[in-house]
Design a protein around this motif. Structure first.
Motif, PDB file in Angstrom:
ATOM      1  N   THR A   1      64.008  42.612  11.864  1.00  0.00           N
ATOM      2  CA  THR A   1      64.583  42.896  13.182  1.00  0.00           C
ATOM      3  C   THR A   1      64.008  41.883  14.180  1.00  0.00           C
ATOM      4  OG1 THR A   1      62.817  44.426  13.802  1.00  0.00           O
ATOM      5  CG2 THR A   1      64.754  45.368  12.687  1.00  0.00           C
ATOM      6  N   ILE A   2      64.684  41.735  15.310  1.00  0.00           N
ATOM      7  CA  ILE A   2      64.203  40.816  16.349  1.00  0.00           C
ATOM      8  C   ILE A   2      62.833  41.266  16.846  1.00  0.00           C
ATOM      9  CG2 ILE A   2      64.626  40.008  18.716  1.00  0.00           C
ATOM     10  CD1 ILE A   2      67.644  40.082  17.989  1.00  0.00           C
ATOM     11  N   HIS A   3      62.655  42.583  17.021  1.00  0.00           N
ATOM     12  CA  HIS A   3      61.356  43.093  17.462  1.00  0.00           C
ATOM     13  C   HIS A   3      60.261  42.717  16.468  1.00  0.00           C
ATOM     14  CE1 HIS A   3      62.783  45.270  20.936  1.00  0.00           C
ATOM     15  NE2 HIS A   3      61.591  45.811  21.113  1.00  0.00           N
ATOM     16  N   SER A   4      60.528  42.894  15.186  1.00  0.00           N
ATOM     17  CA  SER A   4      59.523  42.538  14.170  1.00  0.00           C
ATOM     18  C   SER A   4      59.212  41.047  14.208  1.00  0.00           C
ATOM     19  CB  SER A   4      60.029  42.930  12.771  1.00  0.00           C
ATOM     20  OG  SER A   4      60.117  44.322  12.654  1.00  0.00           O
ATOM     21  N   HIS A   5      60.254  40.245  14.401  1.00  0.00           N
ATOM     22  CA  HIS A   5      60.095  38.793  14.470  1.00  0.00           C
ATOM     23  C   HIS A   5      59.173  38.403  15.627  1.00  0.00           C
ATOM     24  CE1 HIS A   5      61.258  34.588  14.025  1.00  0.00           C
ATOM     25  NE2 HIS A   5      61.626  34.541  15.297  1.00  0.00           N
ATOM     26  N   LEU A   6      59.417  39.005  16.802  1.00  0.00           N
ATOM     27  CA  LEU A   6      58.611  38.691  17.982  1.00  0.00           C
ATOM     28  C   LEU A   6      57.199  39.265  17.857  1.00  0.00           C
ATOM     29  CD1 LEU A   6      61.296  39.230  20.783  1.00  0.00           C
ATOM     30  CD2 LEU A   6      60.474  37.053  19.863  1.00  0.00           C
ATOM     31  N   ASN A   7      57.091  40.470  17.270  1.00  0.00           N
ATOM     32  CA  ASN A   7      55.764  41.070  17.047  1.00  0.00           C
ATOM     33  C   ASN A   7      54.911  40.173  16.151  1.00  0.00           C
ATOM     34  OD1 ASN A   7      56.504  43.300  18.548  1.00  0.00           O
ATOM     35  ND2 ASN A   7      56.941  44.592  16.786  1.00  0.00           N
ATOM     36  N   LYS A   8      55.539  39.631  15.111  1.00  0.00           N
ATOM     37  CA  LYS A   8      54.818  38.763  14.168  1.00  0.00           C
ATOM     38  C   LYS A   8      54.322  37.502  14.879  1.00  0.00           C
ATOM     39  CE  LYS A   8      55.275  36.333   9.769  1.00  0.00           C
ATOM     40  NZ  LYS A   8      56.189  35.928   8.678  1.00  0.00           N
ATOM     41  N   LEU A   9      55.168  36.921  15.728  1.00  0.00           N
ATOM     42  CA  LEU A   9      54.772  35.711  16.456  1.00  0.00           C
ATOM     43  C   LEU A   9      53.640  36.003  17.443  1.00  0.00           C
ATOM     44  CD1 LEU A   9      58.319  34.206  17.083  1.00  0.00           C
ATOM     45  CD2 LEU A   9      56.550  33.249  15.595  1.00  0.00           C
ATOM     46  N   GLU A  10      53.680  37.188  18.057  1.00  0.00           N
ATOM     47  CA  GLU A  10      52.605  37.565  18.974  1.00  0.00           C
ATOM     48  C   GLU A  10      51.288  37.744  18.210  1.00  0.00           C
ATOM     49  OE1 GLU A  10      52.612  40.390  22.783  1.00  0.00           O
ATOM     50  OE2 GLU A  10      52.518  41.543  20.913  1.00  0.00           O
ATOM     51  N   ARG A  11      51.350  38.334  17.012  1.00  0.00           N
ATOM     52  CA  ARG A  11      50.150  38.464  16.166  1.00  0.00           C
ATOM     53  C   ARG A  11      49.623  37.087  15.776  1.00  0.00           C
ATOM     54  NH1 ARG A  11      53.095  42.571  13.676  1.00  0.00           N
ATOM     55  NH2 ARG A  11      53.588  41.259  11.861  1.00  0.00           N
ATOM     56  N   GLU A  12      50.571  36.196  15.443  1.00  0.00           N
ATOM     57  CA  GLU A  12      50.200  34.827  15.067  1.00  0.00           C
ATOM     58  C   GLU A  12      49.472  34.136  16.227  1.00  0.00           C
ATOM     59  OE1 GLU A  12      52.659  30.835  13.935  1.00  0.00           O
ATOM     60  OE2 GLU A  12      53.497  32.709  13.178  1.00  0.00           O
ATOM     61  N   ALA A  13      49.860  34.456  17.453  1.00  0.00           N
ATOM     62  CA  ALA A  13      49.230  33.867  18.641  1.00  0.00           C
ATOM     63  C   ALA A  13      47.874  34.508  18.931  1.00  0.00           C
ATOM     64  CB  ALA A  13      50.147  34.025  19.849  1.00  0.00           C
ATOM     65  N   GLY A  14      47.596  35.645  18.249  1.00  0.00           N
ATOM     66  CA  GLY A  14      46.318  36.334  18.440  1.00  0.00           C
ATOM     67  C   GLY A  14      46.307  37.282  19.612  1.00  0.00           C
ATOM     68  N   ASN A  15      47.503  37.742  20.048  1.00  0.00           N
ATOM     69  CA  ASN A  15      47.582  38.587  21.238  1.00  0.00           C
ATOM     70  C   ASN A  15      48.088  40.001  20.960  1.00  0.00           C
ATOM     71  OD1 ASN A  15      46.837  36.355  22.886  1.00  0.00           O
ATOM     72  ND2 ASN A  15      48.937  35.607  22.763  1.00  0.00           N
ATOM     73  N   SER A  16      48.137  40.395  19.705  1.00  0.00           N
ATOM     74  CA  SER A  16      48.689  41.703  19.365  1.00  0.00           C
ATOM     75  C   SER A  16      47.738  42.826  19.767  1.00  0.00           C
ATOM     76  CB  SER A  16      48.950  41.772  17.858  1.00  0.00           C
ATOM     77  OG  SER A  16      49.506  43.016  17.511  1.00  0.00           O
ATOM     78  N   ASN A  17      48.302  43.886  20.320  1.00  0.00           N
ATOM     79  CA  ASN A  17      47.529  45.070  20.696  1.00  0.00           C
ATOM     80  C   ASN A  17      47.970  46.234  19.808  1.00  0.00           C
ATOM     81  OD1 ASN A  17      46.306  47.288  21.828  1.00  0.00           O
ATOM     82  ND2 ASN A  17      47.085  46.959  23.900  1.00  0.00           N
ATOM     83  N   PRO A  18      47.135  46.658  18.856  1.00  0.00           N
ATOM     84  CA  PRO A  18      47.541  47.704  17.909  1.00  0.00           C
ATOM     85  C   PRO A  18      47.845  49.047  18.562  1.00  0.00           C
ATOM     86  CG  PRO A  18      45.186  47.201  17.691  1.00  0.00           C
ATOM     87  CD  PRO A  18      45.772  46.166  18.590  1.00  0.00           C
ATOM     88  N   LYS A  19      47.422  49.235  19.821  1.00  0.00           N
ATOM     89  CA  LYS A  19      47.677  50.505  20.506  1.00  0.00           C
ATOM     90  C   LYS A  19      49.066  50.553  21.142  1.00  0.00           C
ATOM     91  CE  LYS A  19      42.810  51.411  21.516  1.00  0.00           C
ATOM     92  NZ  LYS A  19      41.804  51.636  22.584  1.00  0.00           N
ATOM     93  N   GLU A  20      49.742  49.398  21.198  1.00  0.00           N
ATOM     94  CA  GLU A  20      51.080  49.358  21.801  1.00  0.00           C
ATOM     95  C   GLU A  20      52.120  49.999  20.893  1.00  0.00           C
ATOM     96  OE1 GLU A  20      52.444  45.868  24.519  1.00  0.00           O
ATOM     97  OE2 GLU A  20      51.256  45.010  22.905  1.00  0.00           O
ATOM     98  N   ASP A  21      53.199  50.463  21.497  1.00  0.00           N
ATOM     99  CA  ASP A  21      54.351  50.961  20.737  1.00  0.00           C
ATOM    100  C   ASP A  21      55.148  49.735  20.292  1.00  0.00           C
ATOM    101  OD1 ASP A  21      56.675  52.006  19.759  1.00  0.00           O
ATOM    102  OD2 ASP A  21      57.184  53.173  21.543  1.00  0.00           O
ATOM    103  N   MET A  22      54.923  49.311  19.054  1.00  0.00           N
ATOM    104  CA  MET A  22      55.505  48.051  18.581  1.00  0.00           C
ATOM    105  C   MET A  22      57.028  48.107  18.456  1.00  0.00           C
ATOM    106  SD  MET A  22      52.704  46.539  18.557  1.00  0.00           S
ATOM    107  CE  MET A  22      52.979  44.914  17.882  1.00  0.00           C
ATOM    108  N   GLN A  23      57.585  49.303  18.330  1.00  0.00           N
ATOM    109  CA  GLN A  23      59.037  49.436  18.178  1.00  0.00           C
ATOM    110  C   GLN A  23      59.782  49.295  19.507  1.00  0.00           C
ATOM    111  OE1 GLN A  23      60.729  49.730  15.269  1.00  0.00           O
ATOM    112  NE2 GLN A  23      58.765  49.476  14.244  1.00  0.00           N
TER     113      GLN A  23
END
Length: 238
Positions: free
Chosen positions: A143-165
């Motif tokens: 999904t587009i959301h998964s694609h963008l979430n993955k890129l944000e993780r790759e950038a090192g900015n992912s917040n596991p407490k966020e509602d990723m969906q």
């Protein structure tokens, strides 16, 4: 808030408003598409013509060995493949009604790009469409959301407490361009609201990826604000 007034050429009597932020996001989308025209490498028409001939011969060979009818590309499908692969524009749109064989055509476009050393990735508004694109066009898809979430993780900015969906914004600061040449196929593009589209374009800018928007501007509209795909297609900005 910004007062927009009534809709033109409509019996709708409602008065419309928007926000300054919405206007800026829409401007960003237009500017990014316009400023990146003729900035990428494209295949020559001779190259893609030879590839299409080879694909046709391979399809005939497979059909014979599997004892089935040969699947043939229509003239418009061939034209779409040629335009997608030869364009030097960073962003390209394929406008097609449902059932016109967009996915079948994309399978051939994928093969052409992969032969040129590109990594082809798919991102769709719904998970079902991602499954279809992966199965029928053999394009690894999420999904587009998964694609963008993955890129944000790759950038090192992912917040596991966020509602990723249900995220609406992504932080790509620190994201790096890879050595791989990438093409992103964005299916169901007519369902993508302006904010999500703007984030997609930001990520593509950093990754220097070519982006192919695939959809039908006459089908369902985005739930969120703005109609990025429909507007750029109908106003011939892409």
């Amino acid at each position: 808030l910004v007062h927009l007034g009534k809709r033109e050429v409509s019996k709708d009597k409602e008065t419309y408003i928007t926000t300054k932020s919405n206007i800026e996001i829409e401007k960003n989308i237009y500017q990014e598409i316009q400023s990146t025209k003729n900035t990428m490498k494209g295949m020559s028409k001779d190259e893609i013509g030879k590839k299409l001939d080879n694909f046709r011969l391979e399809e005939e060979r497979l059909a014979k060995s599997e004892n089935r009818e040969v699947r043939k590309l229509s003239e418009e499908q061939q034209r779409a493949i040629i335009e997608i692969t030869t364009t030097k524009d960073k962003y390209f749109a394929v406008q097609g009604l449902a059932g016109t064989g967009k996915t079948f055509m994309l399978d051939y476009a994928r093969q052409a790009y992969e032969q040129e050393g590109y990594t082809v990735k798919g991102a769709c508004f719904t998970g079902k469409a991602a499954e279809g694109l992966e199965k029928d066009a053999k394009i690894p898809s999420t999904t587009i959301h998964s694609h963008l979430n993955k890129l944000e993780r790759e950038a090192g900015n992912s917040n596991p407490k966020e509602d990723m969906q249900n995220k609406t914004n992504w932080n790509f600061e620190g994201l790096q361009k890879t050595n791989n040449k990438e093409v992103w196929i964005i299916d169901e593009a007519s369902l993508v609201d302006n904010n999500t589209m703007n984030n997609l374009l930001k990520a593509a800018q950093i990754k220097e990826a070519k982006v192919v928007l695939v959809g039908d501007s006459k089908q369902l509209l985005p739930v969120g604000a703005g109609n990025a795909y429909g507007n750029v297609v109908e106003k011939k900005q892409i």
